[in-house]
Write a protein that holds these residues in place. Structure first.
Motif, PDB file in Angstrom:
ATOM      1  N   ILE A 160       0.830  -1.206   0.000  1.00 25.39           N
ATOM      2  CA  ILE A 160       0.000   0.000   0.000  1.00 25.39           C
ATOM      3  C   ILE A 160       0.861   1.251   0.000  1.00 25.39           C
ATOM      4  CG2 ILE A 160      -1.675   1.309   1.354  1.00 25.39           C
ATOM      5  CD1 ILE A 160      -2.831  -1.378   2.281  1.00 25.39           C
ATOM      6  N   PRO A 170      -6.576   4.986  -2.971  1.00 26.07           N
ATOM      7  CA  PRO A 170      -6.838   3.757  -2.206  1.00 26.07           C
ATOM      8  C   PRO A 170      -7.714   2.752  -2.946  1.00 26.07           C
ATOM      9  CG  PRO A 170      -6.941   5.636  -0.743  1.00 26.07           C
ATOM     10  CD  PRO A 170      -6.765   6.191  -2.139  1.00 26.07           C
ATOM     11  N   GLU A 171      -8.694   3.226  -3.719  1.00 27.01           N
ATOM     12  CA  GLU A 171      -9.557   2.284  -4.427  1.00 27.01           C
ATOM     13  C   GLU A 171      -8.802   1.586  -5.554  1.00 27.01           C
ATOM     14  OE1 GLU A 171     -14.246   2.076  -5.641  1.00 27.01           O
ATOM     15  OE2 GLU A 171     -13.239   4.011  -5.544  1.00 27.01           O
ATOM     16  N   VAL A 174      -6.742  -1.111  -3.872  1.00 28.05           N
ATOM     17  CA  VAL A 174      -7.572  -2.248  -3.452  1.00 28.05           C
ATOM     18  C   VAL A 174      -7.836  -3.186  -4.625  1.00 28.05           C
ATOM     19  CG1 VAL A 174      -9.907  -2.866  -2.719  1.00 28.05           C
ATOM     20  CG2 VAL A 174      -8.638  -1.108  -1.484  1.00 28.05           C
ATOM     21  N   GLN A 175      -8.217  -2.622  -5.762  1.00 24.36           N
ATOM     22  CA  GLN A 175      -8.493  -3.472  -6.924  1.00 24.36           C
ATOM     23  C   GLN A 175      -7.231  -4.154  -7.437  1.00 24.36           C
ATOM     24  OE1 GLN A 175     -11.446  -4.260  -8.065  1.00 24.36           O
ATOM     25  NE2 GLN A 175     -12.389  -2.995  -6.467  1.00 24.36           N
ATOM     26  N   ARG A 178      -6.547  -7.190  -5.276  1.00 24.04           N
ATOM     27  CA  ARG A 178      -7.413  -8.338  -5.569  1.00 24.04           C
ATOM     28  C   ARG A 178      -6.995  -9.045  -6.853  1.00 24.04           C
ATOM     29  NH1 ARG A 178     -11.780  -8.637  -2.334  1.00 24.04           N
ATOM     30  NH2 ARG A 178     -12.217  -6.825  -1.016  1.00 24.04           N
ATOM     31  N   HIS A 188      -6.400  -8.756   1.022  1.00 26.63           N
ATOM     32  CA  HIS A 188      -7.562  -8.030   0.520  1.00 26.63           C
ATOM     33  C   HIS A 188      -8.096  -7.107   1.614  1.00 26.63           C
ATOM     34  CE1 HIS A 188      -8.435 -11.598  -2.421  1.00 26.63           C
ATOM     35  NE2 HIS A 188      -7.270 -11.023  -2.633  1.00 26.63           N
ATOM     36  N   VAL A 189      -8.221  -5.848   1.315  1.00 24.65           N
ATOM     37  CA  VAL A 189      -8.841  -4.873   2.212  1.00 24.65           C
ATOM     38  C   VAL A 189      -9.769  -4.000   1.379  1.00 24.65           C
ATOM     39  CG1 VAL A 189      -6.943  -4.799   3.871  1.00 24.65           C
ATOM     40  CG2 VAL A 189      -6.930  -3.250   1.916  1.00 24.65           C
ATOM     41  N   CYS A 190     -10.615  -3.233   2.045  1.00 28.23           N
ATOM     42  CA  CYS A 190     -11.432  -2.255   1.338  1.00 28.23           C
ATOM     43  C   CYS A 190     -10.744  -0.893   1.403  1.00 28.23           C
ATOM     44  CB  CYS A 190     -12.843  -2.179   1.920  1.00 28.23           C
ATOM     45  SG  CYS A 190     -12.914  -1.522   3.588  1.00 28.23           S
ATOM     46  N   HIS A 191     -11.133   0.000   0.507  1.00 26.12           N
ATOM     47  CA  HIS A 191     -10.449   1.289   0.446  1.00 26.12           C
ATOM     48  C   HIS A 191     -10.661   2.099   1.720  1.00 26.12           C
ATOM     49  CE1 HIS A 191     -14.514   1.983  -1.224  1.00 26.12           C
ATOM     50  NE2 HIS A 191     -14.428   3.164  -0.634  1.00 26.12           N
ATOM     51  N   THR A 193     -10.531   1.001   4.688  1.00 23.14           N
ATOM     52  CA  THR A 193      -9.500   0.578   5.630  1.00 23.14           C
ATOM     53  C   THR A 193      -8.222   1.383   5.433  1.00 23.14           C
ATOM     54  OG1 THR A 193     -10.415  -1.664   5.654  1.00 23.14           O
ATOM     55  CG2 THR A 193      -8.164  -1.404   6.442  1.00 23.14           C
ATOM     56  N   ILE A 194      -7.879   1.645   4.168  1.00 24.03           N
ATOM     57  CA  ILE A 194      -6.677   2.439   3.884  1.00 24.03           C
ATOM     58  C   ILE A 194      -6.877   3.870   4.356  1.00 24.03           C
ATOM     59  CG2 ILE A 194      -5.152   3.258   2.056  1.00 24.03           C
ATOM     60  CD1 ILE A 194      -5.804   0.778   0.478  1.00 24.03           C
TER      61      ILE A 194
END
Length: 413
Positions: A160, A170-171, A174-175, A178, A188-191, A193-194
Motif C-alpha cells: 500500500i 486507495p480504491e 484495493v483493486q 485483488r 484483501h482490504v477495502c479502500h 481501511t486504507i
C-alpha cells in the motif's frame, strides 16, 4: 411501546423527563443505537447525547458535568445483539433439526441473523453449535477498536505504501491487490481501511506523511463546500449544454470532450485540461503566459489538430472568461462548443475529477508557468496509464488505442 410518541412535547427543563431517561438507557443497554433509542422514546438525539455524555450547566464553564450513570436494568426484549438465552434456544432447536426460518420466527429475528450466528460461532472443528462457547466468541469479537489488517501484515502495508507513493488512490490499490493476490484473503482490504489507516489519529498502520500522496493532500477529512458562482455569460451567443447531442450523455460514442483550466498562484498562470468522456483520456494545454481568450483559442486549435475527425465531436466548457472566443475556435477546429449552466460543475464531472487528480502534480498556490510542455505531456501520460474503476480497471490509454485501432480497421476494410 409506551414512549413511542410522547404525549407532552413542550420543553420540560433539565431535570424533567425522568421516565423517558430511564427508558432511553434501558434501550441502550439492550443494544439499540442512540438514534433509534431517541426515536422510540420520543426525544431529540441531542438530548440522548447529553444524557450519555453529560453537559456543562453553563457554557462559560470549561469543564462539563460528569456523565449520567445508566440505571442497572437487566436487558430484556429484542436487542440489537443476540443474548445468551436466545443462543441456548438456537442450540436446542438446531439439535431438533428445526429450520433456520422456523427458529427465526420463534425468536422474532431475521433468518439471516440466525444463519449468520450459526455459521460464525459454531465449533471450528466439528461444526457443532454450542451456545455458551458461541456467546464467548461473540463477546470477544465485540470490543473496539480491533487490530487492523494493515497493521498486522507487513507485506500488505509495504504494498500500500509503495503505491501511495506512486499517487494511486486507495480504491485503485484495493483493486490491484485483488487482481495481484486473488487467492490470498489476507491481502484483501477495502479502500475505507486504507483511509482509516491514514486519517485516524494514533493508528500507526501507515505513515502520516503518506496522506500527502492522496488526491486532496489532506491529513484529515473535510466536508464538501458549496460551489462558487461562475463567471457571467459572454456577450457572444453561446450554445448551452441542454442542446448537446444525446449521444454525449451516455458516453457510448467517443469524441466528446470536457474542458477547463486549473489556475496557479494569484491567478496569473494556468494549465488547460481536456478529458474525453468515453475513455477518460487526458490532454493538457500549455499556457505559459496567460489564459486570455486569444491564447486559449490558439492553444486549443493547436492541440485538437492532432486528433482524427471522429474524435472531435464536441467540447463542453464552463463559462470562464478564457472561452470568450469560443465561436472562433469552433470554426477553426470544426468542433462545436457547449457551455454548462452557471454554478453547475457536475455537468463536467469527468473534467472536475481530473482537475482534482492534477492538483497532486500542480498544487494550488504555485506558479504553473514554470512547467514546460514536455512536463505536461509526462503528467498526462502518467494519468492515462492509471487503471480506472469506471473503465473496469482498464487505463484511458488502452481504451483510446482500441478506438484508434478499430477506426483504422474500418478504414482499411
Amino acid at each position: 411501546m409506551e414512549f413511542e410518541i410522547r404525549k407532552i412535547r413542550s420543553p420540560q427543563g433539565r431535570r424533567k423527563l425522568t421516565r423517558e431517561r430511564e427508558e432511553y438507557f434501558r434501550l441502550m443497554d439492550q443494544g439499540f443505537s442512540s438514534m433509534e433509542a431517541c426515536r422510540i422514546v420520543g426525544i431529540n438525539y441531542r438530548t440522548g447525547k447529553r444524557w450519555r455524555n453529560g453537559s456543562a450547566p453553563n457554557k462559560a464553564k470549561k469543564k462539563g458535568a460528569p456523565p449520567v450513570r445508566r440505571p442497572a436494568v437487566p436487558p430484556s426484549g429484542v436487542s440489537r445483539y443476540l443474548r445468551e438465552d436466545e443462543r441456548i434456544h438456537i442450540a436446542d432447536r438446531v439439535r431438533e433439526k428445526a429450520s433456520i426460518r422456523e427458529i427465526a420466527r420463534e425468536l422474532g429475528r431475521a433468518p439471516s441473523t440466525i444463519s449468520r450466528e450459526i455459521r460464525r460461532n459454531r465449533h471450528p472443528t466439528n461444526g457443532q453449535y454450542r451456545p455458551h462457547a458461541a456467546q464467548a466468541r461473540a463477546d470477544a469479537r465485540r470490543p473496539r477498536p480491533k487490530p487492523s489488517k494493515i497493521g498486522q501484515n507487513p507485506e500488505l502495508r509495504a504494498y500500500i505504501q509503495e503505491h501511495l507513493h506512486k499517487r494511486w488512490s486507495p480504491e485503485q490499490i484495493v483493486q490491484s491487490l485483488r487482481r495481484s493476490f486473488p487467492e490470498r484473503a489476507e491481502m484483501h482490504v477495502c479502500h475505507e481501511t486504507i483511509y482509516q489507516a491514514l486519517y485516524v489519529q494514533g493508528c500507526g498502520e501507515l505513515r502520516r506523511e503518506l496522506a500527502k500522496a492522496l488526491r486532496t493532500g489532506r491529513a484529515m477529512r473535510k466536508p464538501r463546500r458549496l460551489a462558487q458562482q461562475r463567471q457571467p455569460r459572454y456577450s457572444a451567443p453561446m450554445v448551452m449544454i441542454s442542446e448537446r447531442p444525446a449521444e454525449a450523455d451516455d458516453r457510448a460514442v467517443p469524441g466528446h470532450w470536457e474542458g477547463d483550466c486549473i489556475v496557479g498562484k494569484n491567478g496569473s498562470s494556468a494549465i488547460g485540461t481536456l478529458v474525453e468522456r468515453t475513455t477518460r483520456y487526458v490532454m493538457l494545454v500549455h499556457l505559459p503566459i496567460d489564459r486570455s481568450a486569444k491564447r486559449m483559442r490558439d492553444a486549443l486549435v493547436e492541440i485538437m489538430a492532432i486528433l482524427p475527425a471522429h474524435l472531435k465531436r464536441s467540447l463542453t466548457w464552463d463559462q470562464g472568461s478564457e472561452m470568450g472566443r469560443h465561436h472562433e475556435f469552433s470554426v477553426a477546429a470544426d468542433m462545436p462548443v457547449y457551455f454548462c449552466d452557471p454554478a453547475s460543475p457536475w455537468q463536467r464531472g469527468s473534467n472536475e475529477n481530473t482537475n482534482g487528480l492534477l492538483r497532486q502534480y500542480f498544487p494550488k498556490g504555485t506558479d504553473l508557468s514554470v512547467h514546460t510542455g514536455d512536463q505536461l505531456d509526462a503528467v498526462a501520460a502518467e494519468l492515462n496509464s492509471r487503471p480506472r474503476k469506471t473503465l473496469n480497471w482498464d487505463t484511458p490509454a488502452q481504451r483510446l488505442s482500441r478506438l484508434l485501432a478499430a477506426a483504422l480497421e474500418s478504414e482499411a476494410s
